[in-house]
Enzyme design. Structure first.
Site, short mmCIF file in Angstrom:
data_model
loop_
_atom_site.label_atom_id
_atom_site.label_comp_id
_atom_site.label_asym_id
_atom_site.label_seq_id
_atom_site.Cartn_x
_atom_site.Cartn_y
_atom_site.Cartn_z
N ASP A 148 31.53 49.92 49.41
CA ASP A 148 30.93 49.90 48.07
C ASP A 148 29.97 51.08 47.90
OD1 ASP A 148 30.19 48.18 45.54
OD2 ASP A 148 28.29 48.69 46.48
N GLY A 185 33.88 36.86 35.38
CA GLY A 185 33.22 36.42 36.61
C GLY A 185 31.72 36.60 36.48
N VAL A 190 27.36 52.23 39.27
CA VAL A 190 26.44 52.67 40.32
C VAL A 190 25.03 52.20 39.99
CG1 VAL A 190 25.55 54.61 41.66
CG2 VAL A 190 27.86 54.73 40.71
N LYS A 204 30.19 54.49 45.47
CA LYS A 204 29.10 54.92 44.59
C LYS A 204 28.65 56.35 44.93
CE LYS A 204 27.53 50.18 43.90
NZ LYS A 204 26.74 49.08 44.49
N SER A 257 30.91 37.14 32.56
CA SER A 257 30.33 36.01 31.84
C SER A 257 28.95 36.38 31.30
CB SER A 257 30.25 34.76 32.74
OG SER A 257 29.51 35.04 33.90
N VAL A 295 29.79 39.31 36.34
CA VAL A 295 29.38 40.30 35.33
C VAL A 295 29.96 39.95 33.96
CG1 VAL A 295 29.39 42.74 34.69
CG2 VAL A 295 29.20 42.09 37.11
N ILE A 319 20.20 50.19 36.64
CA ILE A 319 19.40 51.43 36.61
C ILE A 319 20.13 52.52 35.83
CG2 ILE A 319 18.23 53.18 37.99
CD1 ILE A 319 18.39 51.26 40.37
N1 NAD Z 1 28.35 41.52 40.77
C1 NAD Z 1 27.60 42.62 40.69
O1 NAD Z 1 26.42 42.61 41.00
C2 NAD Z 1 28.21 43.91 40.25
C3 NAD Z 1 27.37 45.00 40.00
C4 NAD Z 1 27.90 46.22 39.58
C5 NAD Z 1 29.25 46.33 39.41
N2 NAD Z 1 30.05 45.25 39.66
C6 NAD Z 1 31.48 45.44 39.44
O2 NAD Z 1 31.85 44.63 38.34
C7 NAD Z 1 33.19 44.21 38.50
C8 NAD Z 1 33.24 42.69 38.42
O3 NAD Z 1 32.42 42.17 39.44
P1 NAD Z 1 32.02 40.65 39.49
O4 NAD Z 1 30.90 40.55 40.47
O5 NAD Z 1 31.85 40.10 38.13
O6 NAD Z 1 33.33 40.01 40.16
P2 NAD Z 1 33.87 38.52 40.04
O7 NAD Z 1 34.82 38.32 41.15
O8 NAD Z 1 32.75 37.56 39.89
O9 NAD Z 1 34.66 38.55 38.65
C9 NAD Z 1 35.91 39.12 38.47
C10 NAD Z 1 36.71 38.17 37.60
O10 NAD Z 1 37.93 38.78 37.23
C11 NAD Z 1 38.92 37.77 37.22
N3 NAD Z 1 40.24 38.38 37.32
C12 NAD Z 1 40.89 38.83 38.40
N4 NAD Z 1 42.09 39.31 38.08
C13 NAD Z 1 42.21 39.15 36.74
C14 NAD Z 1 43.22 39.46 35.80
N5 NAD Z 1 44.37 40.01 36.19
N6 NAD Z 1 43.01 39.18 34.50
C15 NAD Z 1 41.84 38.60 34.12
N7 NAD Z 1 40.85 38.28 34.95
C16 NAD Z 1 41.03 38.56 36.25
C17 NAD Z 1 38.56 36.88 38.40
O11 NAD Z 1 39.16 35.60 38.26
C18 NAD Z 1 37.05 36.85 38.30
O12 NAD Z 1 36.58 35.78 37.52
C19 NAD Z 1 33.67 44.81 39.82
O13 NAD Z 1 34.28 46.04 39.57
C20 NAD Z 1 32.37 45.02 40.56
O14 NAD Z 1 32.47 46.03 41.55
C21 NAD Z 1 29.57 44.06 40.06
N1 HSE Z 2 28.06 44.31 45.68
C1 HSE Z 2 27.32 45.32 45.03
C2 HSE Z 2 27.18 44.97 43.57
C3 HSE Z 2 26.58 46.08 42.78
O1 HSE Z 2 27.43 47.15 42.68
C4 HSE Z 2 25.95 45.41 45.66
O2 HSE Z 2 25.61 44.57 46.47
O3 HSE Z 2 25.23 46.35 45.37
NA NA Z 3 23.57 52.18 36.67
#
Ligand code: NAD
Ligand code: HSE
Ligand code: NA
Length: 437
Positions: A205, A17, A136, A209, A21, A19, A140
């Site tokens: 969220d 998704g 978290v 954290k 990609s 992160v 950073i």
């Molecule tokens: N987006 C941010 O800014 C951010 C920042 C820090 C941490 N995170 C964390 O990173 C993680 C991913 O976040 P994201 O924003 O990329 O989410 P996202 O929803 O964009 O991506 C998650 C992906 O996982 C896929 N998925 C779901 N179930 C699956 C399975 N069983 N097998 C394979 N793929 C599966 C979904 O189809 C989706 O494409 C989460 O734990 C989120 O809390 C995100």
């Molecule tokens: N949804 C979270 C992503 C980073 O963990 C935020 O807005 O901070």
């Molecule tokens: Na960090």
């Protein structure tokens, strides 16, 4: 695992998704530098996705590497990167990966805050690493400083803005007068918000954290459910206006501090003066203060959300655990020896800003003041402004703004309850904690 510098290290990615990609693309683009830094090539052996057949060419990864069989993928990797999010199947996949000898890098704060000890125990049992810098404050470097750099110091307090989405929303509302809904939609479009924005706006969220930060800072086990949590959905235009009048802004804060032999861990909106460094943290940026015994005050600032910034932290962890594979050894495991109890929110020490509509009659101020005194709450400032009668209110009244000195949250909230019961109080228009002054 020592002495494997010549063989490539197999990296499996779970999720592609926002992160995932970015991780796939950066791993591919920087393959040569990664090899040099790790001492062995990193080979992506597969990327688990939920739906096959989508165009993922922007990642630069061979289409043949995408698979919907995550269960199989985790058994054939040295490093498994979990960026699916949520509790299941993420937890089962991580545990299965560890059982098969893989080190794990994850960005999943929800899972760590719910069941971190299980993951740590599995990592210890199987002799693998568990790294989660991205969980978290995104890009950073914050968890490694707490886990490693400050491991010899005594942390007193961790205070900060750790949710990019809510900071973006509050900042947009403050600066442009945007509505809550419009600002949230923009945050989602930019990839800051979680798939379900409830986790952001209701503070789940940030609470996850805070639990992770408190666990690391105080060498204790703090779960998400232990954290007092209030989101920003109840922050009203009246609150924002009240903050403006105080030359303050409203921020969603995560506060972890030592309190009476235990710790206070909480997430809630609070007013902070515009002169405070956290007040200037705009957009989706995060900022965290750490105060430690010997180090004094430290501040960490940067991008806390978004694909590339989060991927930066994930890549740093991949390099760290891969280096351990090459050189032998492991990074730090769980440190929970201090086992400090989490104190109830009522014990937390804070200050309140209270705005009241009151009747304009003799003795009103005395009754209001006694509600504070009855609960042992000392008033720092009171400001009164007359509100003339109008079509809606035939009787003139007054707006009272009271800012308290520090008291327990229990005494302060009991005071607000008493104020609501007073016949001279027509309405309590805004109640907001005050921090950072
Ligand atoms: N987006 C941010 O800014 C951010 C920042 C820090 C941490 N995170 C964390 O990173 C993680 C991913 O976040 P994201 O924003 O990329 O989410 P996202 O929803 O964009 O991506 C998650 C992906 O996982 C896929 N998925 C779901 N179930 C699956 C399975 N069983 N097998 C394979 N793929 C599966 C979904 O189809 C989706 O494409 C989460 O734990 C989120 O809390 C995100
Ligand atoms: N949804 C979270 C992503 C980073 O963990 C935020 O807005 O901070
Ligand atoms: Na960090």
């Amino acid at each position: 695992m020592t002495g494997q510098a010549s063989r490539s290290l197999r990296v499996a990615l779970l999720g592609c998704g926002v992160v995932g990609s970015a991780v796939a693309r950066l791993l591919t683009e920087h393959a040569d530098d990664m090899r040099a830094r790790v001492g062995a090539p990193l080979e992506i052996v597969g990327i688990a996705v939920r739906r096959a057949g989508r165009d993922r060419s922007a990642t630069g990864v061979d289409a043949a590497l995408f698979t919907t069989d995550a269960d199989d993928l985790v058994t054939r990797a040295d490093v498994v990167v979990e960026v699916i999010g949520g509790i299941e199947p993420a937890r089962s996949l991580i545990l299965r990966a560890m059982e098969h000898g893989a080190s794990v890098v994850t960005a999943n704060k929800a899972l760590l805050a719910e069941d971190g000890p299980t993951l740590y125990a599995a990592a210890a049992r199987h002799g693998v690493d568990l790294y989660y810098e991205a969980a978290v404050a995104g890009a950073i470097p914050l968890l490694r400083p707490l886990r490693e750099s400050l491991a010899g110091d005594e942390v007193h307090q961790v205070l900060g803005i750790v949710n990019g989405t809510t900071n973006y929303v509050l900042d947009k509302m403050d600066r442009t007068g945007a509505s809550f809904a419009d600002a949230l939609e923009q945050a989602q479009a930019l990839g800051y918000a979680e798939a379900d924005p409830t986790a952001d706006v209701e503070g789940f969220d940030a609470a996850a954290k805070a639990a992770i930060l408190a666990s690391l800072a105080f060498h204790s086990r703090v779960a998400g459910k232990d954290v007092h949590r209030e989101g920003i959905t109840d922050v009203t235009a009246a609150d924002v206006a009240a903050a403006r009048e105080m030359d303050s802004v409203i921020k969603l804060l995560a506060i972890c501090e030592r309190l009476d032999g235990g710790i206070s861990v909480r997430v809630h909106p609070a007013m902070i003066p515009r002169s405070h460094p956290l007040a200037g943290v705009g957009d989706a940026y995060n900022a965290v203060f750490v105060e430690a015994d010997a180090a004094g005050q430290l501040m960490f600032y940067g991008r806390g959300a978004g694909g590339d910034p989060t991927a930066s932290a994930v890549l740093g962890d991949i390099v760290a655990v891969a280096q351990h594979r090459v050189a032998g050894g492991l990074g730090p495991g769980e440190s929970s020896y201090a086992d400090l109890p989490v104190r109830p929110m009522g014990d937390a020490l804070t200050r309140y800003h209270i705005s009241l509509d009151v009747a304009d009659r003799p003795g009103v101020l005395a009754k209001v003041a006694s509600a504070f005194a009855d609960h042992g709450v000392s008033i720092e400032t009171v400001r009164q402004r007359l509100v003339p009668a109008d079509d809606e209110r035939p009787e003139s009244g007054a707006n009272l703004v009271v800012v308290t000195h520090t008291a327990t949250d229990a005494a302060l909230s009991a005071t607000v309850a008493s104020l609501r019961d007073l016949d001279v109080v027509r309405d309590v228009t805004s109640v907001m904690r005050v921090e950072g002054s």
